[in-house]
Design a protein around this motif. Structure first.
Motif, mmCIF file in Angstrom:
data_model
loop_
_atom_site.group_PDB
_atom_site.id
_atom_site.type_symbol
_atom_site.label_atom_id
_atom_site.label_comp_id
_atom_site.label_asym_id
_atom_site.label_seq_id
_atom_site.Cartn_x
_atom_site.Cartn_y
_atom_site.Cartn_z
ATOM 1 N N MET A 1 42.835 58.256 40.589
ATOM 2 C CA MET A 1 43.660 57.678 41.625
ATOM 3 C C MET A 1 43.008 56.423 42.199
ATOM 4 O O MET A 1 43.698 55.443 42.466
ATOM 5 N N ALA A 2 41.706 56.444 42.384
ATOM 6 C CA ALA A 2 41.021 55.256 42.906
ATOM 7 C C ALA A 2 41.176 54.095 41.934
ATOM 8 O O ALA A 2 41.400 52.957 42.349
ATOM 9 N N HIS A 3 41.088 54.385 40.640
ATOM 10 C CA HIS A 3 41.211 53.332 39.632
ATOM 11 C C HIS A 3 42.596 52.676 39.676
ATOM 12 O O HIS A 3 42.710 51.454 39.594
ATOM 13 N N GLU A 4 43.654 53.482 39.822
ATOM 14 C CA GLU A 4 45.012 52.941 39.894
ATOM 15 C C GLU A 4 45.215 52.111 41.167
ATOM 16 O O GLU A 4 46.059 51.216 41.204
ATOM 17 N N SER A 5 44.452 52.398 42.204
ATOM 18 C CA SER A 5 44.590 51.689 43.478
ATOM 19 C C SER A 5 44.085 50.254 43.417
ATOM 20 O O SER A 5 44.538 49.407 44.189
ATOM 21 N N VAL A 6 43.173 49.955 42.513
ATOM 22 C CA VAL A 6 42.586 48.612 42.424
ATOM 23 C C VAL A 6 43.671 47.563 42.197
ATOM 24 O O VAL A 6 43.728 46.550 42.891
ATOM 25 N N ASP A 7 44.556 47.805 41.226
ATOM 26 C CA ASP A 7 45.622 46.844 40.939
ATOM 27 C C ASP A 7 46.600 46.724 42.098
ATOM 28 O O ASP A 7 47.105 45.643 42.389
ATOM 29 N N VAL A 8 46.868 47.835 42.773
ATOM 30 C CA VAL A 8 47.785 47.818 43.915
ATOM 31 C C VAL A 8 47.203 46.974 45.051
ATOM 32 O O VAL A 8 47.907 46.162 45.663
ATOM 33 N N VAL A 9 45.920 47.141 45.334
ATOM 34 C CA VAL A 9 45.269 46.367 46.390
ATOM 35 C C VAL A 9 45.219 44.880 46.010
ATOM 36 O O VAL A 9 45.518 44.015 46.832
ATOM 37 N N THR A 10 44.879 44.578 44.759
ATOM 38 C CA THR A 10 44.849 43.178 44.314
ATOM 39 C C THR A 10 46.226 42.542 44.458
ATOM 40 O O THR A 10 46.354 41.414 44.945
ATOM 41 N N SER A 67 50.316 54.503 46.391
ATOM 42 C CA SER A 67 50.654 53.547 47.433
ATOM 43 C C SER A 67 49.397 53.343 48.268
ATOM 44 O O SER A 67 48.670 54.301 48.532
ATOM 45 N N VAL A 68 49.140 52.111 48.674
ATOM 46 C CA VAL A 68 47.938 51.805 49.439
ATOM 47 C C VAL A 68 48.323 51.080 50.716
ATOM 48 O O VAL A 68 49.159 50.180 50.701
ATOM 49 N N GLU A 69 47.709 51.483 51.829
ATOM 50 C CA GLU A 69 47.896 50.800 53.104
ATOM 51 C C GLU A 69 46.554 50.268 53.584
ATOM 52 O O GLU A 69 45.536 50.939 53.472
ATOM 53 N N ILE A 70 46.592 49.047 54.099
ATOM 54 C CA ILE A 70 45.433 48.433 54.749
ATOM 55 C C ILE A 70 45.875 48.120 56.162
ATOM 56 O O ILE A 70 46.879 47.437 56.359
ATOM 57 N N ASP A 71 45.154 48.633 57.164
ATOM 58 C CA ASP A 71 45.588 48.436 58.549
ATOM 59 C C ASP A 71 45.379 46.991 59.008
ATOM 60 O O ASP A 71 44.819 46.162 58.296
#
Length: 92
Positions: A1-10, A67-71
């Protein structure tokens, strides 16, 4: 899951916020329950600037995606650390 998050954050950093940086790594540090996890993203640019921001990652099982959220504080940190694409020096 962390690996898939990298592209979402980028994608969020470059396309939503128009910043000239990319996510290098996402580290999950805790589980909030309900398919939500807390952690941080390591972000850098080609100039050697780097920072980390807290993220909340949601495992969207029915969509087989994350899905990723950054506050807001994380968004401010990114804005203060990295240039926007519009701020690049076009003098070559």
């Amino acid at each position: 899951m962390a690996h898939e998050s990298v592209d979402v954050v980028t994608d969020m950093i470059q396309n939503d916020w128009d910043l000239d940086a990319e996510c290098d790594d996402v580290t999950i540090t805790s589980s909030y329950g309900g398919n939500q996890y807390g952690g941080y993203a390591s972000v850098s640019d080609d100039d050697g600037d780097q920072t980390t921001v807290d993220v909340t990652v949601t495992n969207v099982k029915y969509d087989h995606n994350v899905s990723v959220e950054i506050d807001g504080d994380g968004h401010d940190t990114l804005n203060n650390t990295f240039d926007t694409y519009d701020d690049e020096d076009d003098d070559y």
